[in-house]
Design a protein around this motif. Structure first.
Motif, PDB file in Angstrom:
ATOM      1  N   SER A  82       0.829  -1.211   0.000  1.00 53.40           N
ATOM      2  CA  SER A  82       0.000   0.000   0.000  1.00 53.40           C
ATOM      3  C   SER A  82       0.862   1.259   0.000  1.00 53.40           C
ATOM      4  N   LYS A  83       0.222   2.372  -0.340  1.00 55.92           N
ATOM      5  CA  LYS A  83       0.918   3.664  -0.331  1.00 55.92           C
ATOM      6  C   LYS A  83       1.352   4.042   1.091  1.00 55.92           C
ATOM      7  N   GLU A  84       0.573   3.518   2.076  1.00 60.26           N
ATOM      8  CA  GLU A  84       0.847   3.888   3.475  1.00 60.26           C
ATOM      9  C   GLU A  84       1.928   3.001   4.094  1.00 60.26           C
ATOM     10  N   PHE A  85       2.405   2.020   3.343  1.00 60.35           N
ATOM     11  CA  PHE A  85       3.333   1.035   3.901  1.00 60.35           C
ATOM     12  C   PHE A  85       4.461   1.697   4.700  1.00 60.35           C
ATOM     13  N   LYS A  86       5.065   2.716   4.082  1.00 60.10           N
ATOM     14  CA  LYS A  86       6.224   3.385   4.679  1.00 60.10           C
ATOM     15  C   LYS A  86       5.925   3.967   6.055  1.00 60.10           C
ATOM     16  N   THR A  87       4.699   4.447   6.217  1.00 60.06           N
ATOM     17  CA  THR A  87       4.385   5.159   7.461  1.00 60.06           C
ATOM     18  C   THR A  87       3.864   4.220   8.549  1.00 60.06           C
ATOM     19  N   LYS A  88       3.677   2.949   8.216  1.00 56.17           N
ATOM     20  CA  LYS A  88       3.163   1.998   9.212  1.00 56.17           C
ATOM     21  C   LYS A  88       4.263   1.548  10.170  1.00 56.17           C
ATOM     22  N   GLY A  89       3.872   0.909  11.248  1.00 55.56           N
ATOM     23  CA  GLY A  89       4.844   0.326  12.175  1.00 55.56           C
ATOM     24  C   GLY A  89       5.283  -1.044  11.681  1.00 55.56           C
ATOM     25  N   PRO A  90       6.366  -1.607  12.269  1.00 55.60           N
ATOM     26  CA  PRO A  90       6.902  -2.892  11.803  1.00 55.60           C
ATOM     27  C   PRO A  90       5.863  -4.009  11.743  1.00 55.60           C
ATOM     28  N   SER A  91       4.954  -4.083  12.726  1.00 58.18           N
ATOM     29  CA  SER A  91       4.042  -5.236  12.733  1.00 58.18           C
ATOM     30  C   SER A  91       2.985  -5.114  11.622  1.00 58.18           C
ATOM     31  N   ALA A  92       2.511  -3.891  11.367  1.00 52.63           N
ATOM     32  CA  ALA A  92       1.563  -3.706  10.255  1.00 52.63           C
ATOM     33  C   ALA A  92       2.265  -3.917   8.912  1.00 52.63           C
ATOM     34  N   ARG A  93       3.538  -3.572   8.839  1.00 52.13           N
ATOM     35  CA  ARG A  93       4.281  -3.818   7.587  1.00 52.13           C
ATOM     36  C   ARG A  93       4.421  -5.325   7.346  1.00 52.13           C
ATOM     37  N   LEU A  94       4.680  -6.054   8.442  1.00 46.67           N
ATOM     38  CA  LEU A  94       4.790  -7.510   8.305  1.00 46.67           C
ATOM     39  C   LEU A  94       3.476  -8.093   7.787  1.00 46.67           C
ATOM     40  N   ASP A  95       2.342  -7.569   8.278  1.00 44.71           N
ATOM     41  CA  ASP A  95       1.036  -8.053   7.787  1.00 44.71           C
ATOM     42  C   ASP A  95       0.955  -7.904   6.275  1.00 44.71           C
ATOM     43  N   GLU A  96       1.362  -6.744   5.784  1.00 49.25           N
ATOM     44  CA  GLU A  96       1.274  -6.492   4.335  1.00 49.25           C
ATOM     45  C   GLU A  96       2.200  -7.407   3.544  1.00 49.25           C
ATOM     46  N   ILE A  97       3.433  -7.553   4.040  1.00 48.09           N
ATOM     47  CA  ILE A  97       4.398  -8.401   3.313  1.00 48.09           C
ATOM     48  C   ILE A  97       3.913  -9.845   3.314  1.00 48.09           C
ATOM     49  N   ALA A  98       3.404 -10.300   4.463  1.00 47.57           N
ATOM     50  CA  ALA A  98       2.922 -11.682   4.569  1.00 47.57           C
ATOM     51  C   ALA A  98       1.802 -11.913   3.562  1.00 47.57           C
ATOM     52  N   SER A  99       0.948 -10.911   3.405  1.00 48.42           N
ATOM     53  CA  SER A  99      -0.151 -11.112   2.470  1.00 48.42           C
ATOM     54  C   SER A  99       0.343 -11.015   1.017  1.00 48.42           C
ATOM     55  N   ALA A 100       1.245 -10.079   0.731  1.00 44.68           N
ATOM     56  CA  ALA A 100       1.766  -9.942  -0.646  1.00 44.68           C
ATOM     57  C   ALA A 100       2.573 -11.168  -1.073  1.00 44.68           C
ATOM     58  N   ALA A 101       3.307 -11.781  -0.116  1.00 46.09           N
ATOM     59  CA  ALA A 101       4.177 -12.913  -0.479  1.00 46.09           C
ATOM     60  C   ALA A 101       3.550 -14.256  -0.127  1.00 46.09           C
ATOM     61  N   ASN A 102       2.270 -14.254   0.259  1.00 45.55           N
ATOM     62  CA  ASN A 102       1.569 -15.495   0.608  1.00 45.55           C
ATOM     63  C   ASN A 102       2.275 -16.309   1.679  1.00 45.55           C
ATOM     64  N   LEU A 103       2.744 -15.644   2.712  1.00 43.75           N
ATOM     65  CA  LEU A 103       3.432 -16.384   3.770  1.00 43.75           C
ATOM     66  C   LEU A 103       2.429 -17.176   4.593  1.00 43.75           C
ATOM     67  N   THR A 104       2.851 -18.351   5.048  1.00 45.15           N
ATOM     68  CA  THR A 104       1.988 -19.136   5.932  1.00 45.15           C
ATOM     69  C   THR A 104       2.009 -18.475   7.318  1.00 45.15           C
ATOM     70  N   PRO A 105       1.019 -18.784   8.180  1.00 45.16           N
ATOM     71  CA  PRO A 105       1.050 -18.209   9.537  1.00 45.16           C
ATOM     72  C   PRO A 105       2.350 -18.548  10.268  1.00 45.16           C
ATOM     73  N   GLU A 106       2.881 -19.756  10.021  1.00 41.59           N
ATOM     74  CA  GLU A 106       4.125 -20.161  10.704  1.00 41.59           C
ATOM     75  C   GLU A 106       5.295 -19.301  10.225  1.00 41.59           C
ATOM     76  N   GLU A 107       5.342 -19.084   8.894  1.00 40.27           N
ATOM     77  CA  GLU A 107       6.436 -18.261   8.349  1.00 40.27           C
ATOM     78  C   GLU A 107       6.353 -16.845   8.903  1.00 40.27           C
ATOM     79  N   LYS A 108       5.132 -16.336   8.944  1.00 38.34           N
ATOM     80  CA  LYS A 108       4.938 -14.974   9.445  1.00 38.34           C
ATOM     81  C   LYS A 108       5.357 -14.890  10.923  1.00 38.34           C
ATOM     82  N   ALA A 109       5.016 -15.929  11.666  1.00 40.37           N
ATOM     83  CA  ALA A 109       5.332 -15.917  13.098  1.00 40.37           C
ATOM     84  C   ALA A 109       6.844 -15.859  13.324  1.00 40.37           C
TER      85      ALA A 109
END
Ligand code: NAD
Length: 423
Positions: A3-30
């Motif tokens: 998202s355009k807001e990615f840069k301004t988010k905190g690390p945990s919200a950024r991880l949510d976006e990356i996990a969804s963009a790269a199709n990470l499993t819950p285990e990988e994300k954890a």
């Protein structure tokens, strides 16, 4: 992709976006959510005398389009501005992005032969027995051969030295998706007794070279005049920026003092991705710098030119001794997931990403240096580091950093003053 807001988010919200963009499993994300997710049992298997682990920031470079595909680029490093620089350069190169290509993944193993009575005869004997030597070396790594790799040539070089003439045997090994150091070293050791028998000399060192001239990746990109002018908020014309970067490039091309720092900037980006993927960054460093002096004078690993339309074209070719298997690429739990985030499917593909990142990083530094100077981009994070250095904690870090950045006076003495002022 993000998202355009990615840069301004905190690390945990950024991880949510990356996990969804790269199709990470819950285990990988954890795994990413735990700081220092390299557990001590894994670390203890990687090197000797392990007593802890040491964490570094993992960031993501954005806006990369490489050969028409959007890529997210994980980077592990401690230096501010590198991730931002790469992302900015990639954004300015849009919409076409980077065009990258690579050679077959061929590494060279070296066997040093000394005490040979007749060098010419020895060379002929090795050439006449190439097939047998190849077979013997390949027998050491059936797994590699089954994946299409193995020895594809054997060459010899005579070396005049202070301790007499030597014969250096080069084993060219297609390493497929491995970096190949262990594989190549084992093959060199396996054929050494045969080389001794064929030449009448003694085999001494048996190890690969990091000067991987047959395993390179090339990337090019064009930065248009319009994009370049915009990057300076139109304080300069595109033509002025192109000319300034070309002047900067000539400096690096012709002066080893400048070329050294120019190439350090390239490796800022490359090493960060190499580390994120569990690869050997010392191998990349050694290969890159030796490659930079291949024509006798140490020079820039990148080249720049003006296109017929007056845009800026950048190009880089570097040795890319990296793999997707072997070393820490499979043992480090995050390395595998970083490859998944990049959507890298082969070692060659990874090499092409590395070349693109190296070019982007270099362009970012060249543009900044030849226009507004490098300090501006570094200022904010640098100011925070200085604030921490003098003992600031919590909100004081941001307060002191913001004040120093605003004053354009970032130094430890001022930071201390500002810290004491509040106290
Ligand atoms: P490795 O020996 O751990 O694994 C490579 C092996 O994986 C291959 O030999 C092959 O048998 C197997 N394999 C499975 N699937 C494969 C595929 N698709 N493609 C290719 N091979 C496949 O690792 P390596 O790559 O031989 O060595 C890398 C390690 O060597 C790194 O850790 C590096 O730090 C270290 N090292 C480097 C140097 C140097 O750079 N000078 C010297 C010594 C060791």
């Amino acid at each position: 992709m993000l998202s355009k807001e990615f840069k301004t988010k905190g690390p945990s919200a950024r991880l949510d976006e990356i996990a969804s963009a790269a199709n990470l499993t819950p285990e990988e994300k954890a795994l990413f959510a735990q700081y220092g997710s390299l557990d001590s049992a894994v670390a203890n298997r990687m090197i000797e005398n392990v007593f802890s682990t040491y964490a570094l920031p993992l960031g993501i470079a954005t806006h990369f389009t490489i050969n028409g595909r959007e890529r997210l680029i994980p980077m592990v490093l401690e230096e501010p501005s590198v991730v931002a620089g790469a992302s900015f350069a990639a954004k300015l190169a849009q919409p076409n992005g980077f065009t990258a290509s690579s050679t077959e993944p061929v590494m060279i193993g070296q066997v040093q032969m000394v005490g040979i009575p007749d060098l010419k005869k020895a060379q002929d004997a090795i050439q006449a027995n190439k097939a047998r030597l190849t077979e013997k070396a390949n027998a050491k790594d059936p797994m590699l051969v089954s994946r299409g790799g193995g020895v594809n040539d054997i060459q010899t070089r005579m070396l005049k030295t202070g301790r007499g003439d030597m014969l250096i045997v080069h084993l060219h090994v297609n390493c497929q998706d491995a970096m190949g150091a262990n594989a190549v070293n084992t093959m060199c050791e396996a054929i050494s007794p045969d080389l001794e028998a064929l030449t009448g000399g003694q085999a001494r060192l048996r190890i690969l070279t990091n000067l991987a001239i047959h395993r390179t990746a090339t990337a090019t990109a064009i930065w248009t005049k319009d994009a370049l002018a915009e990057s300076t908020k139109n304080t300069l014309t595109g033509e002025q920026v192109v000319n300034a970067i070309l002047d900067a490039y000539e400096f690096a091309k012709n002066d080893p003092f400048r070329a050294c720092t120019n190439n350090k900037g390239i490796m800022n980006g490359i090493d960060a991705v190499v580390i994120a993927t569990g690869n050997d960054w010392r191998a990349m460093e050694a290969g890159a710098h030796a490659f930079a002096v291949k024509n006798g004078q140490y020079t820039s690993l990148t080249t720049y030119s003006k296109t017929p339309e007056g845009h800026l074209k950048g190009e880089i070719t570097i040795p890319v001794a990296v793999g997707l298997v072997g070393g820490a690429t499979r043992t480090h739990p995050l390395a595998k997931i970083c490859l998944k985030i990049m959507d890298v499917k082969s070692a060659r593909d990874l090499g092409e990403v590395l070349a693109s990142v190296g070019l982007a990083q270099n362009f970012a530094a060249m543009r900044a240096l030849s226009t507004e100077g490098i300090s501006r981009g570094h200022l904010k994070l640098h100011a925070k580091n200085i604030a921490v250095m003098v003992g600031a904690q919590g909100d004081d870090i941001d307060r002191i950093a913001a004040q120093m950045a605003q004053e354009k006076n970032v130094n430890a003495a001022r930071a201390k003053e500002l810290l004491e002022k509040k106290a």
